[in-house]
Design a protein around this motif. Structure first.
Motif, PDB file in Angstrom:
ATOM      1  N   GLN A  44       0.847  -1.195   0.000  1.00  0.00           N
ATOM      2  CA  GLN A  44       0.000   0.000   0.000  1.00  0.00           C
ATOM      3  C   GLN A  44       0.883   1.246   0.000  1.00  0.00           C
ATOM      4  OE1 GLN A  44      -2.519   0.852   3.455  1.00  0.00           O
ATOM      5  NE2 GLN A  44      -4.070   1.738   2.078  1.00  0.00           N
ATOM      6  N   LEU A  61       0.891  -8.478   4.745  1.00  0.00           N
ATOM      7  CA  LEU A  61       0.883  -9.919   4.507  1.00  0.00           C
ATOM      8  C   LEU A  61      -0.518 -10.423   4.154  1.00  0.00           C
ATOM      9  CD1 LEU A  61       2.808 -12.344   4.671  1.00  0.00           C
ATOM     10  CD2 LEU A  61       2.356 -12.438   7.129  1.00  0.00           C
ATOM     11  N   ARG A  62      -0.582 -11.331   3.193  1.00  0.00           N
ATOM     12  CA  ARG A  62      -1.838 -11.980   2.818  1.00  0.00           C
ATOM     13  C   ARG A  62      -1.657 -13.489   2.839  1.00  0.00           C
ATOM     14  NH1 ARG A  62      -3.191  -7.786   4.017  1.00  0.00           N
ATOM     15  NH2 ARG A  62      -4.337  -6.178   2.873  1.00  0.00           N
ATOM     16  N   ILE A  77      -2.349 -13.258  12.251  1.00  0.00           N
ATOM     17  CA  ILE A  77      -1.100 -12.798  12.867  1.00  0.00           C
ATOM     18  C   ILE A  77      -1.077 -13.029  14.382  1.00  0.00           C
ATOM     19  CG2 ILE A  77       0.344 -10.759  13.333  1.00  0.00           C
ATOM     20  CD1 ILE A  77       0.401 -10.390  10.385  1.00  0.00           C
ATOM     21  N   ASN A 113       6.140  -4.401   8.734  1.00  0.00           N
ATOM     22  CA  ASN A 113       5.623  -4.508  10.104  1.00  0.00           C
ATOM     23  C   ASN A 113       6.386  -5.581  10.868  1.00  0.00           C
ATOM     24  OD1 ASN A 113       3.005  -2.778  10.164  1.00  0.00           O
ATOM     25  ND2 ASN A 113       2.915  -3.906   8.225  1.00  0.00           N
ATOM     26  N   ASP A 175       3.887   2.604  14.815  1.00  0.00           N
ATOM     27  CA  ASP A 175       2.626   2.292  14.132  1.00  0.00           C
ATOM     28  C   ASP A 175       1.438   2.424  15.095  1.00  0.00           C
ATOM     29  OD1 ASP A 175       0.969   1.474  12.087  1.00  0.00           O
ATOM     30  OD2 ASP A 175       1.768  -0.560  11.948  1.00  0.00           O
ATOM     31  N   ASP A 176       0.259   2.618  14.541  1.00  0.00           N
ATOM     32  CA  ASP A 176      -1.000   2.647  15.312  1.00  0.00           C
ATOM     33  C   ASP A 176      -0.936   3.633  16.469  1.00  0.00           C
ATOM     34  OD1 ASP A 176      -1.685   0.612  13.625  1.00  0.00           O
ATOM     35  OD2 ASP A 176      -1.543  -0.978  15.128  1.00  0.00           O
ATOM     36  N   LYS A 199      -5.994   5.245  12.133  1.00  0.00           N
ATOM     37  CA  LYS A 199      -7.205   5.587  11.382  1.00  0.00           C
ATOM     38  C   LYS A 199      -8.348   6.129  12.257  1.00  0.00           C
ATOM     39  CE  LYS A 199     -10.556   3.294   8.339  1.00  0.00           C
ATOM     40  NZ  LYS A 199     -11.746   3.754   9.067  1.00  0.00           N
ATOM     41  N   GLU A 235      -9.668   8.044   3.732  1.00  0.00           N
ATOM     42  CA  GLU A 235     -10.533   7.417   2.721  1.00  0.00           C
ATOM     43  C   GLU A 235     -11.180   8.408   1.765  1.00  0.00           C
ATOM     44  OE1 GLU A 235     -13.271   4.990   4.982  1.00  0.00           O
ATOM     45  OE2 GLU A 235     -11.799   3.365   5.177  1.00  0.00           O
ATOM     46  N   TYR A 254      -7.195   4.336   1.666  1.00  0.00           N
ATOM     47  CA  TYR A 254      -7.875   3.961   0.433  1.00  0.00           C
ATOM     48  C   TYR A 254      -7.981   5.125  -0.536  1.00  0.00           C
ATOM     49  CZ  TYR A 254      -9.303  -0.345   2.883  1.00  0.00           C
ATOM     50  OH  TYR A 254      -9.317  -1.540   3.558  1.00  0.00           O
ATOM     51  N   PRO A 259      -4.226  -1.636  -0.468  1.00  0.00           N
ATOM     52  CA  PRO A 259      -3.110  -2.548  -0.698  1.00  0.00           C
ATOM     53  C   PRO A 259      -3.371  -3.393  -1.946  1.00  0.00           C
ATOM     54  CG  PRO A 259      -3.891  -2.677   1.575  1.00  0.00           C
ATOM     55  CD  PRO A 259      -4.891  -1.879   0.824  1.00  0.00           C
TER      56      PRO A 259
HETATM   57  P1  C2E Z   1      -1.483  -1.972  10.065  1.00  0.00           P
HETATM   58  O1  C2E Z   1      -0.016  -2.175  10.043  1.00  0.00           O
HETATM   59  O2  C2E Z   1      -2.017  -0.869  10.898  1.00  0.00           O
HETATM   60  O3  C2E Z   1      -1.907  -1.817   8.541  1.00  0.00           O
HETATM   61  C1  C2E Z   1      -2.960  -0.977   8.119  1.00  0.00           C
HETATM   62  C2  C2E Z   1      -4.211  -1.792   7.877  1.00  0.00           C
HETATM   63  O4  C2E Z   1      -5.275  -0.894   7.524  1.00  0.00           O
HETATM   64  C3  C2E Z   1      -4.097  -2.754   6.706  1.00  0.00           C
HETATM   65  O5  C2E Z   1      -4.942  -3.863   6.995  1.00  0.00           O
HETATM   66  C4  C2E Z   1      -4.686  -1.943   5.551  1.00  0.00           C
HETATM   67  O6  C2E Z   1      -5.195  -2.763   4.517  1.00  0.00           O
HETATM   68  C5  C2E Z   1      -5.787  -1.214   6.248  1.00  0.00           C
HETATM   69  N1  C2E Z   1      -6.093   0.063   5.599  1.00  0.00           N
HETATM   70  C6  C2E Z   1      -5.257   0.879   4.933  1.00  0.00           C
HETATM   71  N2  C2E Z   1      -5.890   1.988   4.510  1.00  0.00           N
HETATM   72  C7  C2E Z   1      -7.177   1.870   4.906  1.00  0.00           C
HETATM   73  C8  C2E Z   1      -8.340   2.712   4.774  1.00  0.00           C
HETATM   74  O7  C2E Z   1      -8.314   3.782   4.179  1.00  0.00           O
HETATM   75  N3  C2E Z   1      -9.497   2.243   5.339  1.00  0.00           N
HETATM   76  C9  C2E Z   1      -9.553   1.056   5.999  1.00  0.00           C
HETATM   77  N4  C2E Z   1     -10.730   0.675   6.519  1.00  0.00           N
HETATM   78  N5  C2E Z   1      -8.477   0.242   6.159  1.00  0.00           N
HETATM   79  C10 C2E Z   1      -7.301   0.649   5.614  1.00  0.00           C
HETATM   80  P2  C2E Z   1      -4.456  -5.357   6.780  1.00  0.00           P
HETATM   81  O8  C2E Z   1      -3.632  -5.429   5.534  1.00  0.00           O
HETATM   82  O9  C2E Z   1      -5.662  -6.217   6.910  1.00  0.00           O
HETATM   83  O10 C2E Z   1      -3.481  -5.609   8.011  1.00  0.00           O
HETATM   84  C11 C2E Z   1      -3.965  -5.619   9.322  1.00  0.00           C
HETATM   85  C12 C2E Z   1      -2.846  -5.623  10.316  1.00  0.00           C
HETATM   86  O11 C2E Z   1      -2.128  -6.864  10.262  1.00  0.00           O
HETATM   87  C13 C2E Z   1      -1.792  -4.554  10.061  1.00  0.00           C
HETATM   88  O12 C2E Z   1      -2.230  -3.311  10.553  1.00  0.00           O
HETATM   89  C14 C2E Z   1      -0.636  -5.125  10.855  1.00  0.00           C
HETATM   90  O13 C2E Z   1      -0.781  -4.834  12.219  1.00  0.00           O
HETATM   91  C15 C2E Z   1      -0.802  -6.611  10.655  1.00  0.00           C
HETATM   92  N6  C2E Z   1       0.137  -7.063   9.607  1.00  0.00           N
HETATM   93  C16 C2E Z   1      -0.003  -7.057   8.261  1.00  0.00           C
HETATM   94  N7  C2E Z   1       1.099  -7.558   7.650  1.00  0.00           N
HETATM   95  C17 C2E Z   1       1.977  -7.875   8.649  1.00  0.00           C
HETATM   96  C18 C2E Z   1       3.303  -8.432   8.680  1.00  0.00           C
HETATM   97  O14 C2E Z   1       3.936  -8.717   7.648  1.00  0.00           O
HETATM   98  N8  C2E Z   1       3.862  -8.630   9.909  1.00  0.00           N
HETATM   99  C19 C2E Z   1       3.213  -8.296  11.067  1.00  0.00           C
HETATM  100  N9  C2E Z   1       3.832  -8.523  12.244  1.00  0.00           N
HETATM  101  N10 C2E Z   1       1.986  -7.759  11.073  1.00  0.00           N
HETATM  102  C20 C2E Z   1       1.369  -7.551   9.878  1.00  0.00           C
END
Ligand code: C2E
Ligand code: CA
Ligand code: CA
Ligand code: CA
Length: 275
Positions: A44, A61-62, A77, A113, A175-176, A199, A235, A254, A259
């Protein structure tokens, strides 16, 4: 207290057996998934308001499960962390993200991350240095995203490691930001380059003056401490233009792009906000 509650429920609610069963299956599948190569990185873009271009692609990650389809990282995760699998999985993410980024224009960074478990139980510094070397990616092009839980779980060790990484040239993002429970004092002692505002602080800014005032104050706080500010989860064009007027540095969400698979990385680097 949370796990106690779970335990009590387990004995009184028969449906918990089914849930536990489902969880066990998911655990077994997760273990196999690492070997079977069912993981994929999506990216993203993060848009730099000053340079007016995409500065970074965040690796997300997916899991493409053969039966269940795409399983959300929010669901697997935490499980991978409990199982300790996150160490291997996180190492795979690091290597893959560095290899992908080595194909991109050199002004575009990649952010990865990193879970608290990786900090505790692995030679994270060694993994990062070798991932960069194998990919031929300069350390300056890697950004690590960590959450408050990393700091809370092993403060001194984390601090030393973050300093080593920074010395090596890697940048660090918090983050966050704003969603945790710890005191803000860690902001002073940890060498973050960037704060990513969650967010939840953006959602209402176009409708609610107080929400706007709050995010403005958080941006100010970060800037005062010399950190760059990324706002996540943007968004709408209304949110985007409001933030453009603030001291905010980067936008992710978004509105810029969702992503997408790595094959779309080049296309995602082009973003021109509508006037
Ligand atoms: P995160 O690091 O806070 O990533 C942002 C999440 O918000 C992502 O969800 C992304 O798809 C989503 N997002 C981005 N922009 C928007 C938006 O405008 N609106 C909304 N509603 N959502 C948005 P995703 O991809 O489902 O990932 C969720 C969480 O999973 C991530 O939050 C992160 O904490 C974790 N994660 C993802 N990949 C990895 C990784 O490779 N390693 C680790 N340790 N954690 C990961
Ligand atoms: Ca992140
Ligand atoms: Ca985040
Ligand atoms: Ca998050």
């Amino acid at each position: 207290a949370k796990s106690e509650g779970r335990k009590t429920l387990r004995y009184f609610k028969p449906e918990m057996d089914a849930r536990q069963q489902a969880r066990r299956e998911l655990e077994a599948d997760l273990r196999k998934a690492v070997q079977n190569g069912e993981f994929e990185l999506y990216y993203q873009p993060i848009y730099d308001l000053h340079r007016e271009k995409v500065s970074t692609l965040e690796a997300l990650l997916r899991w493409n499960h053969p039966q269940r389809g795409r399983v959300s990282p929010a669901d697997f995760i935490p499980l991978a962390e409990e199982m300790g699998l996150i160490v291997d999985l996180g190492r795979w993410v690091l290597y893959q993200a560095c290899l992908d980024a080595a194909q991109w224009p050199e002004e575009v960074k990649v952010s990865v991350n990193v879970s608290a478990i990786q900090f505790k139980s692995a030679d994270l510094f060694g993994d990062i240095v070798s991932a960069l070397a194998v990919a031929g990616l300069p350390p300056e092009r890697l950004d690590l995203e960590i959450t408050e839980s990393v700091i809370i779980q092993n403060r001194d060790q984390t601090l030393a490691l973050l300093h080593d990484l920074k010395f090596h040239g890697v940048s660090i993002s918090m983050d966050d930001f704003g969603t945790g429970y710890s005191s803000l004092s860690y902001l002073r002692s940890f060498p973050f380059d960037k704060i990513k505002i969650d967010k939840s602080f953006v959602d209402d800014i176009a409708e609610n003056q107080q929400a706007l005032a709050l995010i403005r104050a958080i941006i100010f706080l970060g800037k005062t401490l010399g950190m760059a500010i990324t706002v996540e989860g943007v968004e709408t064009s209304e949110q985007f233009s409001l933030l453009q007027k603030e001291a905010c540095d980067e936008i992710q969400g978004y509105y810029v792009n969702a992503p997408r698979p790595v094959s779309e990385a080049q296309a995602m680097m082009e973003f021109y906000p509508a006037e």
